[in-house]
Scaffold this active site. Structure first.
Site, short mmCIF file in Angstrom:
data_model
loop_
_atom_site.label_atom_id
_atom_site.label_comp_id
_atom_site.label_asym_id
_atom_site.label_seq_id
_atom_site.Cartn_x
_atom_site.Cartn_y
_atom_site.Cartn_z
N HIS A 247 -15.75 88.08 -48.07
CA HIS A 247 -15.27 87.09 -49.03
C HIS A 247 -15.74 87.58 -50.39
O HIS A 247 -16.83 88.14 -50.51
CB HIS A 247 -15.90 85.72 -48.82
N ASP B 145 -19.27 86.75 -51.08
CA ASP B 145 -20.31 87.46 -50.32
C ASP B 145 -20.80 88.66 -51.11
O ASP B 145 -21.97 88.99 -51.09
CB ASP B 145 -19.78 88.05 -49.00
N GLU C 174 -6.08 82.10 -40.46
CA GLU C 174 -7.05 82.04 -39.35
C GLU C 174 -7.23 80.59 -38.90
O GLU C 174 -7.82 79.78 -39.62
CB GLU C 174 -8.39 82.62 -39.83
N GLU D 172 -9.66 83.67 -33.82
CA GLU D 172 -11.11 83.77 -33.58
C GLU D 172 -11.50 83.04 -32.30
O GLU D 172 -11.12 81.88 -32.09
CB GLU D 172 -11.87 83.19 -34.78
N HIS E 146 -13.18 79.61 -32.57
CA HIS E 146 -12.26 78.59 -33.10
C HIS E 146 -11.30 78.13 -31.99
O HIS E 146 -10.97 76.94 -31.92
CB HIS E 146 -11.45 79.15 -34.26
N ASP F 293 -10.94 87.77 -34.88
CA ASP F 293 -12.35 87.61 -35.23
C ASP F 293 -13.09 87.47 -33.91
O ASP F 293 -12.97 86.46 -33.20
CB ASP F 293 -12.57 86.38 -36.13
N ASP G 84 -19.41 75.71 -34.22
CA ASP G 84 -19.03 77.11 -34.37
C ASP G 84 -20.29 77.98 -34.39
O ASP G 84 -20.82 78.28 -35.45
CB ASP G 84 -18.27 77.21 -35.69
N ASP H 80 -20.66 81.06 -33.55
CA ASP H 80 -20.42 82.44 -34.00
C ASP H 80 -21.35 83.45 -33.33
O ASP H 80 -21.96 84.29 -33.99
CB ASP H 80 -20.61 82.54 -35.53
N ASP I 221 -17.01 88.48 -36.45
CA ASP I 221 -17.37 87.31 -37.25
C ASP I 221 -18.47 86.60 -36.45
O ASP I 221 -18.24 85.56 -35.84
CB ASP I 221 -16.16 86.41 -37.48
C1 XUL Z 1 -15.29 80.37 -40.56
C2 XUL Z 1 -14.69 81.71 -40.43
C3 XUL Z 1 -14.57 82.48 -41.70
C4 XUL Z 1 -13.34 83.30 -41.79
C5 XUL Z 1 -13.16 83.96 -43.12
O1 XUL Z 1 -15.47 79.71 -39.37
O2 XUL Z 1 -14.38 82.15 -39.35
O3 XUL Z 1 -15.71 83.24 -41.85
O4 XUL Z 1 -13.32 84.29 -40.82
O5 XUL Z 1 -13.15 83.06 -44.16
CO CO Z 2 -13.59 83.97 -38.76
#
Ligand code: XUL
Ligand code: CO
Length: 450
Positions: A112, A115, A243, A279, A282, A307, A318, A320, A353
């Site tokens: 991003h 970032d 996404e 993702e 998600h 992702d 989430d 991750d 991600d």
């Molecule tokens: C948030 C997410 C983000 C996107 C990019 O849950 O997945 O990091 O991948 O904005």
């Molecule tokens: Co993501």
């Protein structure tokens, strides 16, 4: 000055002095920082593993995630980072990240705008910061051969976006977001990015009691059309992605799942311009499996990128986490192998991600995390390639629908029949007899490949 001192430190020992370049040592290795399965140049189904998998690392998780949670501050040790939101500090992070990419053999990265570069004292300074860091990233890419998988704009962290960005109730916020995307897109273009992602940060609502949903969706569509038009103007030919995610941070996100995204894209005439970046975590939050989301995207010809992470079935948010489930990786890679008429990823890739747990706070844990994810996907790829080559699943599924290949089935598929004709046909045949779906037999067969 600070930057010079940090760069001196780097020349002396590297930022990750405990980690050397990760090597493929094969399945019998007991070295926890070696690949057992990911052998970048090894051919699988006629293509190198690195070109099948196109691994990407997330700048936000690797460089900017302090590993905090709602109950405690960050734990991650980042000795190179002075903790400031300065441009100098942002520039220091770039060689650290590229050393990480180099040592972990990850070929791509994603970021991003916020970032990599901080907000400035003015909006113009914010843009100038991004331009400066973009130059630094460009130099680092050229020096290493690493590539940008996709860029994006952070339209959710700053308080100005508290009520959304493209779907904010304020036109001035919309304008700020548009200005930010213009610059993020231009940075992505300057870095030769293969794609640009829109994840709907706060594009959703907390409550319908104060929300004009139709108007917000119209605005989001205008926003995406402007991005597509701007890409054309500047000559960016990378792939745009949306996404999907159902909630977090909003109570309801407009891009809630693959089907909702596709409906939105179709309704607003955007389907030719955007594909989906799916993702794993998600998909789970949306109450689907990853396989479901990939199949929905793929059926619409809109599966673009992934992702790669995982959630935790015991936790409803989430998380991750890094992917480790070989069964899931095999099922994902089965779908990747069939993408784009069997070409696999073209513009997309597997972007981790994913973040370490708060307990894994040492810099070398970044490597353990990514090496594990890469090995899990390497195994998934090999398993998927054998399944495709054997063809038994494809044959079974094809045979299951064979009644549509000819006769009345072919007429149904081609639209050459109607309710009257099917009524006469149904009256003239014996009542239908179904073959077994053989789910358990196929689940057993899948386990045989593992
Ligand atoms: C948030 C997410 C983000 C996107 C990019 O849950 O997945 O990091 O991948 O904005
Ligand atoms: Co993501």
């Amino acid at each position: 000055m600070v930057q010079c001192a940090k760069q001196f430190l780097h020349i002396m020992s590297g930022y990750f002095p405990n980690v050397s370049k990760i090597e493929f040592e094969g399945p019998d290795s007991d070295n926890p920082l070696a690949f057992r399965h990911y052998n970048p140049d090894e051919l699988v189904a006629g293509k190198s593993m690195k070109n099948h998998l196109r691994f990407g690392a997330a700048y936000w998780h690797c460089m900017r995630n302090p590993l905090g949670d709602p109950f405690g501050v960050g734990t991650a040790l980042m000795p190179w980072d002075d903790g400031s939101e300065s441009l100098d500090n942002a520039l220091v992070r770039v060689p650290v990240f590229f050393e990480f990419l180099e040592k972990s053999r990850i070929d791509y990265y994603c970021f991003h705008d916020r970032d990599v570069s901080p907000e400035g004292a003015t909006w113009a300074e914010t843009h100038a910061n991004l331009e400066r860091v973009t130059q630094e990233l460009k130099g680092a890419q050229e020096g290493s051969g690493k590539k940008l998988l996709w860029g994006t704009a952070c339209l959710f962290a700053h308080p100005r976006y508290a009520q959304g960005a493209a779907t904010a109730p304020s036109a001035d916020v919309f304008a700020y977001a548009a200005s930010q995307v213009k610059h993020a897109l231009e940075a992505t273009h300057a870095l030769g990015g293969a794609g640009y992602v829109f994840w709907g940060g706060r594009e959703g609502y907390a409550s319908l009691i104060n929300t004009d949903m139709k108007r917000e969706l119209d605005h989001l569509a205008q926003f995406l059309h402007m991005a597509v038009d701007h890409a054309r103007k500047i000559g960016f030919t990378g792939q745009f992605y949306i996404e999907p995610k159902p909630r977090e941070p909003s109570t309801h996100q407009y891009d809630s799942d693959a089907a909702a995204c596709l409906n939105f894209l179709r309704e607003y005439d955007l389907l030719d311009h955007l594909k989906l970046n799916i993702e794993t975590n998600h998909a789970e939050l949306a109450g689907h499996t990853m396989e479901h989301e990939l199949d929905v995207a793929s059926a619409a010809g809109a599966l673009g990128s992934i992702d790669a992470n995982r959630g935790d079935q015991l936790i409803g948010w989430d998380t991750d986490q890094f992917p480790t489930n070989i069964y899931l990786c095999a099922n994902i890679m089965l779908r990747v192998l069939k993408m784009n008429g069997g070409q696999g990823f073209t513009t997309g890739g597997l972007n981790f991600d994913a973040k370490r747990r708060r307990e894994s706070h040492l810099p070398e844990d970044l490597f353990h995390a990514h090496v594990g994810g890469m090995d899990a996907f390497a195994r998934g790829l090999k398993i998927a390639a054998r399944i495709v080559e054997d063809g038994r699943f494809d044959e079974f599924v094809k045979a299951r629908y064979a009644s549509f290949d000819s006769g009345v089935g072919a007429e149904i598929e081609s639209g050459a029949t109607d309710l009257n004709a099917l009524n006469s046909y149904a009256l003239g045949i014996e009542p239908p007899v179904l073959d077994s779906g053989r789910q358990e037999m196929l689940e057993n067969l899948l386990n045989d490949y593992l």
